[in-house]
Design a protein around this motif. Structure first.
Motif, PDB file in Angstrom:
ATOM      1  N   MET A   1       0.774  -1.141  -0.062  1.00  0.00           N
ATOM      2  CA  MET A   1      -0.131   0.198  -0.020  1.00  0.00           C
ATOM      3  C   MET A   1       1.060   1.112  -0.141  1.00  0.00           C
ATOM      4  SD  MET A   1      -3.232   0.614   2.685  1.00  0.00           S
ATOM      5  CE  MET A   1      -3.653   2.292   2.702  1.00  0.00           C
ATOM      6  N   LEU A   2       0.635   2.170  -0.853  1.00  0.00           N
ATOM      7  CA  LEU A   2       1.461   3.393  -0.958  1.00  0.00           C
ATOM      8  C   LEU A   2       1.163   4.478   0.063  1.00  0.00           C
ATOM      9  CD1 LEU A   2       3.175   4.700  -2.889  1.00  0.00           C
ATOM     10  CD2 LEU A   2       1.331   5.650  -4.191  1.00  0.00           C
ATOM     11  N   SER A   3       2.019   4.988   0.740  1.00  0.00           N
ATOM     12  CA  SER A   3       1.739   5.906   1.958  1.00  0.00           C
ATOM     13  C   SER A   3       1.539   7.186   1.412  1.00  0.00           C
ATOM     14  CB  SER A   3       2.703   5.802   2.946  1.00  0.00           C
ATOM     15  OG  SER A   3       4.015   6.311   2.469  1.00  0.00           O
ATOM     16  N   LYS A   4       0.833   8.075   1.913  1.00  0.00           N
ATOM     17  CA  LYS A   4       0.745   9.464   1.348  1.00  0.00           C
ATOM     18  C   LYS A   4       0.863  10.393   2.678  1.00  0.00           C
ATOM     19  CE  LYS A   4      -3.057  12.431  -0.314  1.00  0.00           C
ATOM     20  NZ  LYS A   4      -4.313  12.891  -0.392  1.00  0.00           N
ATOM     21  N   ARG A   5       1.830  11.388   2.268  1.00  0.00           N
ATOM     22  CA  ARG A   5       2.079  12.330   3.269  1.00  0.00           C
ATOM     23  C   ARG A   5       1.083  13.524   3.087  1.00  0.00           C
ATOM     24  NH1 ARG A   5       5.998  11.366   6.666  1.00  0.00           N
ATOM     25  NH2 ARG A   5       7.350  13.051   6.675  1.00  0.00           N
ATOM     26  N   HIS A   6       0.614  13.890   4.439  1.00  0.00           N
ATOM     27  CA  HIS A   6      -0.312  15.045   4.562  1.00  0.00           C
ATOM     28  C   HIS A   6       0.465  16.238   5.002  1.00  0.00           C
ATOM     29  CE1 HIS A   6      -3.940  12.628   3.440  1.00  0.00           C
ATOM     30  NE2 HIS A   6      -3.124  11.677   4.460  1.00  0.00           N
ATOM     31  N   THR A   7       0.009  17.294   4.579  1.00  0.00           N
ATOM     32  CA  THR A   7       0.490  18.522   5.054  1.00  0.00           C
ATOM     33  C   THR A   7       0.170  18.823   6.457  1.00  0.00           C
ATOM     34  OG1 THR A   7      -1.154  20.039   4.491  1.00  0.00           O
ATOM     35  CG2 THR A   7       0.684  19.739   2.821  1.00  0.00           C
ATOM     36  N   PRO A   8       0.785  19.598   7.539  1.00  0.00           N
ATOM     37  CA  PRO A   8       0.282  19.743   8.718  1.00  0.00           C
ATOM     38  C   PRO A   8      -1.104  20.424   8.808  1.00  0.00           C
ATOM     39  CG  PRO A   8       2.754  20.446   8.500  1.00  0.00           C
ATOM     40  CD  PRO A   8       2.143  20.268   7.008  1.00  0.00           C
ATOM     41  N   GLU A   9      -1.364  21.397   7.921  1.00  0.00           N
ATOM     42  CA  GLU A   9      -2.595  21.938   7.798  1.00  0.00           C
ATOM     43  C   GLU A   9      -3.941  20.859   7.653  1.00  0.00           C
ATOM     44  OE1 GLU A   9      -0.002  22.841   5.897  1.00  0.00           O
ATOM     45  OE2 GLU A   9       0.372  24.828   6.963  1.00  0.00           O
ATOM     46  N   GLN A  10      -3.436  19.940   6.712  1.00  0.00           N
ATOM     47  CA  GLN A  10      -4.367  18.819   6.425  1.00  0.00           C
ATOM     48  C   GLN A  10      -4.694  17.979   7.558  1.00  0.00           C
ATOM     49  OE1 GLN A  10      -2.502  17.013   3.067  1.00  0.00           O
ATOM     50  NE2 GLN A  10      -3.976  17.869   1.655  1.00  0.00           N
ATOM     51  N   VAL A  11      -3.342  17.672   8.121  1.00  0.00           N
ATOM     52  CA  VAL A  11      -3.358  16.838   9.567  1.00  0.00           C
ATOM     53  C   VAL A  11      -4.379  17.481  10.764  1.00  0.00           C
ATOM     54  CG1 VAL A  11      -2.281  15.866  11.328  1.00  0.00           C
ATOM     55  CG2 VAL A  11      -1.402  15.498   9.057  1.00  0.00           C
ATOM     56  N   ILE A  12      -4.059  18.641  10.817  1.00  0.00           N
ATOM     57  CA  ILE A  12      -4.856  19.452  11.764  1.00  0.00           C
ATOM     58  C   ILE A  12      -6.461  19.448  11.530  1.00  0.00           C
ATOM     59  CG2 ILE A  12      -5.315  21.797  12.757  1.00  0.00           C
ATOM     60  CD1 ILE A  12      -2.345  22.284  12.518  1.00  0.00           C
ATOM     61  N   THR A  13      -6.639  19.449  10.397  1.00  0.00           N
ATOM     62  CA  THR A  13      -7.974  19.737   9.679  1.00  0.00           C
ATOM     63  C   THR A  13      -8.655  18.354  10.092  1.00  0.00           C
ATOM     64  OG1 THR A  13      -7.649  21.164   8.175  1.00  0.00           O
ATOM     65  CG2 THR A  13      -9.673  19.728   8.007  1.00  0.00           C
ATOM     66  N   LYS A  14      -7.995  17.228   9.761  1.00  0.00           N
ATOM     67  CA  LYS A  14      -8.509  15.727  10.155  1.00  0.00           C
ATOM     68  C   LYS A  14      -8.641  15.576  11.584  1.00  0.00           C
ATOM     69  CE  LYS A  14      -6.923  13.828   5.716  1.00  0.00           C
ATOM     70  NZ  LYS A  14      -7.881  13.237   5.206  1.00  0.00           N
ATOM     71  N   ILE A  15      -7.741  16.133  12.297  1.00  0.00           N
ATOM     72  CA  ILE A  15      -7.883  15.927  13.850  1.00  0.00           C
ATOM     73  C   ILE A  15      -9.029  16.666  14.344  1.00  0.00           C
ATOM     74  CG2 ILE A  15      -6.829  16.662  16.063  1.00  0.00           C
ATOM     75  CD1 ILE A  15      -4.138  16.012  14.776  1.00  0.00           C
ATOM     76  N   ALA A  16      -9.378  17.826  13.908  1.00  0.00           N
ATOM     77  CA  ALA A  16     -10.601  18.368  14.219  1.00  0.00           C
ATOM     78  C   ALA A  16     -11.799  17.732  13.902  1.00  0.00           C
ATOM     79  CB  ALA A  16     -10.693  19.896  13.395  1.00  0.00           C
ATOM     80  N   GLU A  17     -11.872  17.239  12.557  1.00  0.00           N
ATOM     81  CA  GLU A  17     -12.865  16.253  12.254  1.00  0.00           C
ATOM     82  C   GLU A  17     -12.985  15.168  12.986  1.00  0.00           C
ATOM     83  OE1 GLU A  17     -12.554  15.421   7.857  1.00  0.00           O
ATOM     84  OE2 GLU A  17     -12.068  17.544   7.506  1.00  0.00           O
ATOM     85  N   GLY A  18     -11.956  14.422  13.331  1.00  0.00           N
ATOM     86  CA  GLY A  18     -12.033  13.291  14.171  1.00  0.00           C
ATOM     87  C   GLY A  18     -12.248  13.359  15.567  1.00  0.00           C
ATOM     88  N   ASP A  19     -11.926  14.577  16.111  1.00  0.00           N
ATOM     89  CA  ASP A  19     -12.468  14.943  17.428  1.00  0.00           C
ATOM     90  C   ASP A  19     -14.043  15.192  17.467  1.00  0.00           C
ATOM     91  OD1 ASP A  19     -10.091  14.881  18.740  1.00  0.00           O
ATOM     92  OD2 ASP A  19      -9.538  16.946  18.429  1.00  0.00           O
ATOM     93  N   MET A  21     -15.971  13.674  15.470  1.00  0.00           N
ATOM     94  CA  MET A  21     -16.683  12.332  15.384  1.00  0.00           C
ATOM     95  C   MET A  21     -16.544  11.523  16.559  1.00  0.00           C
ATOM     96  SD  MET A  21     -14.973  11.285  11.724  1.00  0.00           S
ATOM     97  CE  MET A  21     -15.697   9.845  11.132  1.00  0.00           C
ATOM     98  N   LEU A  22     -15.685  11.726  17.216  1.00  0.00           N
ATOM     99  CA  LEU A  22     -15.261  11.142  18.503  1.00  0.00           C
ATOM    100  C   LEU A  22     -16.598  11.477  19.445  1.00  0.00           C
ATOM    101  CD1 LEU A  22     -11.579  10.971  19.177  1.00  0.00           C
ATOM    102  CD2 LEU A  22     -13.151   8.942  18.920  1.00  0.00           C
ATOM    103  N   ASN A  23     -16.687  13.141  19.574  1.00  0.00           N
ATOM    104  CA  ASN A  23     -17.816  13.558  20.729  1.00  0.00           C
ATOM    105  C   ASN A  23     -19.501  13.104  19.994  1.00  0.00           C
ATOM    106  OD1 ASN A  23     -15.854  15.091  21.656  1.00  0.00           O
ATOM    107  ND2 ASN A  23     -16.135  16.930  20.552  1.00  0.00           N
ATOM    108  N   GLU A  24     -19.285  12.714  18.643  1.00  0.00           N
ATOM    109  CA  GLU A  24     -20.759  11.998  18.241  1.00  0.00           C
ATOM    110  C   GLU A  24     -20.754  10.751  18.812  1.00  0.00           C
ATOM    111  OE1 GLU A  24     -20.506  12.660  14.175  1.00  0.00           O
ATOM    112  OE2 GLU A  24     -20.786  14.787  14.171  1.00  0.00           O
ATOM    113  N   GLY A  25     -19.734  10.011  19.229  1.00  0.00           N
ATOM    114  CA  GLY A  25     -19.713   8.605  19.877  1.00  0.00           C
ATOM    115  C   GLY A  25     -19.123   7.647  19.145  1.00  0.00           C
ATOM    116  N   LYS A  26     -18.466   8.089  18.127  1.00  0.00           N
ATOM    117  CA  LYS A  26     -17.673   6.961  17.343  1.00  0.00           C
ATOM    118  C   LYS A  26     -16.373   6.558  18.280  1.00  0.00           C
ATOM    119  CE  LYS A  26     -19.154   8.204  12.864  1.00  0.00           C
ATOM    120  NZ  LYS A  26     -19.092   8.127  11.361  1.00  0.00           N
ATOM    121  N   THR A  27     -15.936   5.455  17.688  1.00  0.00           N
ATOM    122  CA  THR A  27     -14.818   4.960  18.504  1.00  0.00           C
ATOM    123  C   THR A  27     -13.405   5.378  17.707  1.00  0.00           C
ATOM    124  OG1 THR A  27     -14.716   3.004  17.306  1.00  0.00           O
ATOM    125  CG2 THR A  27     -15.766   2.785  18.935  1.00  0.00           C
ATOM    126  N   ILE A  28     -12.376   5.403  18.598  1.00  0.00           N
ATOM    127  CA  ILE A  28     -10.849   5.557  17.703  1.00  0.00           C
ATOM    128  C   ILE A  28     -10.790   4.817  16.529  1.00  0.00           C
ATOM    129  CG2 ILE A  28      -8.687   5.517  18.062  1.00  0.00           C
ATOM    130  CD1 ILE A  28      -9.607   7.874  19.673  1.00  0.00           C
TER     131      ILE A  28
END
Length: 92
Positions: A1-19, A21-28
């Motif tokens: 599987m080919l790995s993809k590097r994300h920019t720090p800005e993309q990572v921060i956006t994904k962390i916010a989205e993930g948080d 989702m976690l607040n909505e009750g999803k698991t890690i």
């Protein structure tokens, strides 16, 4: 599987989205799966970029690049010093 590097800005956006989702009750595991990463990667990104804003992450990357450049300069100067010391002693 080919790995993809994300920019720090993309990572921060994904962390916010993930948080959100976690607040909505999803698991890690569900959050990590939705982004196509492992739980370990989620935790590593969270510890590195958690609580940062996009401009903070950009500044972090700039500082890391400058630090890398300075380390190379110090290594070169140390080598030059060692060579000059050896020449001055006549052990060549």
């Amino acid at each position: 599987m080919l790995s993809k590097r994300h920019t720090p800005e993309q990572v921060i956006t994904k962390i916010a989205e993930g948080d959100q989702m976690l607040n909505e009750g999803k698991t890690i595991a569900e959050v990590a799966r939705s982004f196509g990463i492992t739980e370990t990667t989620w935790y590593r990104c969270k510890s590195t970029y958690g609580g940062m804003k996009a401009n903070d992450a950009k500044r972090l990357k700039e500082l890391e690049a400058e630090n890398r450049r300075l380390k190379i300069m110090v290594a070169d100067l140390t080598l030059d010093k060692a060579m000059l010391k050896e020449l001055a002693e006549g052990n060549f």
